[in-house]
Design a protein around this motif. Structure first.
Motif, short mmCIF file in Angstrom:
data_model
loop_
_atom_site.label_atom_id
_atom_site.label_comp_id
_atom_site.label_asym_id
_atom_site.label_seq_id
_atom_site.Cartn_x
_atom_site.Cartn_y
_atom_site.Cartn_z
N GLN A 82 19.59 -58.33 -50.99
CA GLN A 82 19.24 -56.91 -50.42
C GLN A 82 20.37 -56.79 -49.17
O GLN A 82 20.77 -57.78 -48.57
N ILE A 134 9.25 -51.61 -35.98
CA ILE A 134 8.23 -52.20 -37.13
C ILE A 134 7.35 -53.00 -36.77
O ILE A 134 6.59 -53.61 -37.51
N ARG A 156 15.08 -51.63 -33.82
CA ARG A 156 14.40 -51.16 -35.32
C ARG A 156 13.07 -52.43 -35.43
O ARG A 156 12.04 -51.95 -35.94
N GLU A 197 9.08 -54.11 -42.81
CA GLU A 197 7.95 -53.27 -42.40
C GLU A 197 7.00 -53.29 -43.11
O GLU A 197 5.91 -53.55 -42.90
N ARG A 198 7.28 -53.68 -44.67
CA ARG A 198 6.26 -53.51 -45.43
C ARG A 198 5.15 -55.16 -45.19
O ARG A 198 3.75 -55.15 -45.21
N ALA A 214 19.66 -53.26 -44.35
CA ALA A 214 18.78 -51.85 -44.26
C ALA A 214 17.77 -52.16 -45.21
O ALA A 214 16.53 -51.72 -44.66
N GLU A 215 17.88 -52.63 -46.44
CA GLU A 215 16.73 -52.85 -47.37
C GLU A 215 15.83 -53.85 -46.71
O GLU A 215 14.80 -53.85 -47.19
N ALA A 257 13.37 -52.49 -44.49
CA ALA A 257 12.35 -51.77 -44.90
C ALA A 257 11.23 -52.67 -45.41
O ALA A 257 10.20 -52.58 -45.50
#
Length: 311
Positions: free
Chosen positions: A113, A167, A163, A123-124, A116-117, A120
């Protein structure tokens, strides 16, 4: 350096070494048992990642199940996605660290990944961890630069730091994965991180590929960092970077330096040295270190064997 509070040495050889050198599960358990006898209570024990990518850690659940639970023990691991985090929860891990790379090329090679991916996905994962009994933090792999690109400074940490806080992930492992940092660079980046999170939320992990690892320790202590990752006998490697110097700062050398500097570790150095020699002999992996070859600096009233020199 005056007497100060104890440093928490976290031993990462069970993950860092065996991700690159496949050994039986029993060898891993014996290593941890010996380290427990030496007084170490904090470990990065394994990674819950795809076994086809890291076959040396395919037995992560078995390792967690067989480690004797002693008072004060903290067992951590690495994870790359929610599936890995769920496995870590089921295995009884106390902490899990996401494998976030500051280097785009390595990010794709390591977990497939982009950075940036990965953010994300993290965050999950943070939402998942909030509902389960585990502390989720994140690596910042190649925080100081590398593996082939230029060095990174404090300013380049800022967008990533903001960032991460957005998150809800505020426990970070700053990893000098390529061994770029001398003391001035150590201070700059750690100070930048301390603008965002408290010192007890930071761990620093130096991979001693360029011989500057021990030099980082005392600046870290001066900055108030008390969580330091080391690797027994300086061992370690990474399957995504074959042939590179992947070992961490040598645990036994770090313990000797810190203790002589008046920084207690609670670790029995002679037992640690015996275990480092056992590990080097047992797995035949590249290993580093000085004190296991020369004996510790003798205390008052003690002596050690003289070194022999061939002229």
């Amino acid at each position: 350096m005056p007497q100060t509070e104890r440093v928490r040495i976290r031993e990462i050889a069970p993950r860092l070494t065996f991700q690159d050198h496949v050994v039986p599960t029993e060898v891993k358990i014996e290593l941890v048992r010996r380290l427990l006898d030496a007084g170490i209570r904090s470990f990065e024990l394994s990674s819950f990642v795809r076994p086809d990518l890291v076959p040396g850690l395919a037995d992560a659940e078995k390792v967690f199940a067989k480690i004797p639970r002693v008072p004060g023990l903290s067992l951590g691991c690495c994870v790359g996605n929610i599936r890995g985090l769920a496995r870590a929860v089921d295995a009884g891990a106390d902490t899990a660290s996401f494998l976030l790379s500051a280097d785009e090329e390595f990010a794709r090679a390591n977990i497939g990944q982009s950075t940036a991916e990965s953010l994300a996905a993290l965050e999950r994962m943070a939402a998942f961890a909030a509902d389960h009994d585990i502390v989720l933090g994140t690596y910042l792999i190649f925080a100081w630069g590398g593996p082939t690109g230029p060095a990174r400074g404090g300013e380049e940490l800022e967008p990533l730091a903001r960032r991460l806080l957005d998150i809800g992930v505020d426990r970070w492992i700053l990893a000098d994965s390529a061994g770029y940092a001398a003391p001035p660079q150590i201070r700059e980046l750690v100070n930048a991180a301390l603008n965002h999170v408290p010192a007890d939320h930071l761990t620093v992990q130096i991979h001693d590929g360029r011989g500057m690892g021990l030099a980082a320790l005392l600046p870290l202590i001066e900055l108030g960092i008390r969580n330091i990752d080391t690797s027994l006998a300086g061992s370690g490697g990474h399957p995504a970077m074959p042939g590179t110097q992947g070992g961490g700062v040598c645990t036994e050398d770090a313990v000797q330096l810190l203790e002589l500097a008046g920084v207690p570790t609670g670790i029995d150095l002679p037992r640690l040295i015996d275990t480092a020699n056992w590990l080097a002999d047992e797995i035949g992996a590249p290993s580093k270190g000085f004190v296991r070859h020369t004996d510790p600096v003798p205390a008052a009233g003690q002596s050690t064997q003289p070194l022999s020199f061939a002229w």
